[in-house]
Write a protein that holds these residues in place. Sequence first.
Motif, PDB file in Angstrom:
ATOM      1  N   SER A 216      -6.699  -0.485  -7.457  1.00 18.46           N
ATOM      2  CA  SER A 216      -5.669   0.553  -7.290  1.00 18.46           C
ATOM      3  C   SER A 216      -6.021   1.587  -6.228  1.00 18.46           C
ATOM      4  CB  SER A 216      -5.404   1.263  -8.627  1.00 18.46           C
ATOM      5  OG  SER A 216      -5.038   0.332  -9.624  1.00 18.46           O
ATOM      6  N   THR A 217      -6.672   1.154  -5.170  1.00 20.67           N
ATOM      7  CA  THR A 217      -6.985   2.073  -4.076  1.00 20.67           C
ATOM      8  C   THR A 217      -5.894   1.997  -3.015  1.00 20.67           C
ATOM      9  OG1 THR A 217      -8.329   0.367  -3.019  1.00 20.67           O
ATOM     10  CG2 THR A 217      -9.480   1.972  -4.402  1.00 20.67           C
ATOM     11  N   THR A 218      -5.813   3.046  -2.209  1.00 22.81           N
ATOM     12  CA  THR A 218      -4.896   3.095  -1.073  1.00 22.81           C
ATOM     13  C   THR A 218      -5.734   3.240   0.188  1.00 22.81           C
ATOM     14  OG1 THR A 218      -4.689   5.503  -1.009  1.00 22.81           O
ATOM     15  CG2 THR A 218      -3.257   4.311  -2.559  1.00 22.81           C
ATOM     16  N   PRO A 219      -5.123   3.115   1.367  1.00 24.23           N
ATOM     17  CA  PRO A 219      -5.910   3.297   2.591  1.00 24.23           C
ATOM     18  C   PRO A 219      -6.574   4.663   2.699  1.00 24.23           C
ATOM     19  CG  PRO A 219      -3.855   2.185   3.099  1.00 24.23           C
ATOM     20  CD  PRO A 219      -3.761   2.602   1.656  1.00 24.23           C
ATOM     21  N   GLU A 220      -6.052   5.665   1.988  1.00 24.85           N
ATOM     22  CA  GLU A 220      -6.635   7.005   2.055  1.00 24.85           C
ATOM     23  C   GLU A 220      -7.756   7.222   1.040  1.00 24.85           C
ATOM     24  OE1 GLU A 220      -3.206   6.516   1.859  1.00 24.85           O
ATOM     25  OE2 GLU A 220      -3.187   6.562   4.058  1.00 24.85           O
ATOM     26  N   THR A 221      -7.922   6.312   0.093  1.00 19.75           N
ATOM     27  CA  THR A 221      -8.942   6.476  -0.955  1.00 19.75           C
ATOM     28  C   THR A 221     -10.338   6.309  -0.376  1.00 19.75           C
ATOM     29  OG1 THR A 221      -7.418   5.500  -2.581  1.00 19.75           O
ATOM     30  CG2 THR A 221      -9.757   5.654  -3.190  1.00 19.75           C
TER      31      THR A 221
END
Length: 389
Positions: A216-221
């Motif tokens: 559940s990560t995003t490119p900003e994580t």
Amino acid sequence: MDPIANPDLLIQQLKALIANPEVFSTQGTEIIQLSRQAAVALEGPFETFQRLAYSALPLVSARVAQEHNIFQTLVENKDEPTSVAVLAEKTNINPVVLDILLDYLSTQFMVEEVSPQHYKATKLSNILVAPLFIDGVLHFHDNCLPAFNALNYSLAHPTDPRTPFEIGHDSPVDFYTYLESHPIQGAAFHRFMEAQFASLPTWLDVLPFDSEYAASTTPETPTFVDVGGGNGQQCVALQKKYPALQGRIILQDRPAILEKAITPDSVERMPYDYLVEQPVKGARAYYFRQIFHNNNDETCHLILAAHLPALSPSSVILIDDKVLPDAKPATGSVEYTAGLSLAMKAMFNALERREGQWRTLLADAGLEIREIRRYTDFGDSIIVAGRKA
């Protein structure tokens, strides 16, 4: 005489082992240990003293032979014996001195004297021309040996704040800073460290990072922060293992180290001193590879304290280091790990820690160990730690 104790039979078996060592390989570790014990049991006081007194010479003579291409010359000539006269011409070492050196090397089975003044390569000769062992001998001879020599002085003067390395080298700076102004020794050390682990398993073989820590990560994580990560080898390995991994991968180290990083543009490079507060907050994982074994407990507490404010409930600290068993095994890698721990003391005033020592260290810093996954027979492990519940 005990009917079981048959010296002639033992000698025959030892000769058979030397001729065909692969036949005995399944019990090799125990045989090596017992052979060393047997040699010590048989030697008299004079032999014992000689073994101790000249114990540095195998490393020293190997360094000389590598530096002057003695092993390389013998290996290139294959089974053709090479005369001392030819070796003297190629090495520019005085023939009388060279004769003494070769005489000693032959006692260590690094070369073989096939006839007077004529030598050929051995199994060890061939090993010692490999890049890994050239770099390893150079590192231990040039960098570590002066530190080992200063260990006794350091222990006898506990108020002296210098490490044995700093004392032995008369250096005003620590080992890693010293290497920056000694490029030959520095390059050999880094190549040796990288090469010796190249064929071994890694933490990525036992820790499914994508599913356990990067879900559940995003490119900003901020997903993976490699603290003190050197040239970024672990960042590269992580991306290779998980090419679809989402989130920021960040390599942190001193600016001079980051300039030599091998990471692609997708990896952020961030100058950082791990003794000050961690600027990246809430990362999924803060990864430390062989950082803590270079530091004493007091400094380790400072490093961990600098990272506590950054930890979110989903953050973990990953410590990639040796975790030695509290109960010492009867056989195995004890000599290697014990020697390595003394090397850490000599180089950094630190140590290789046992599992109980790790648990105490992290608990005192406000953390708890959630799991330890070992990935080599030498104690190499990944420690997963988080805030105490």
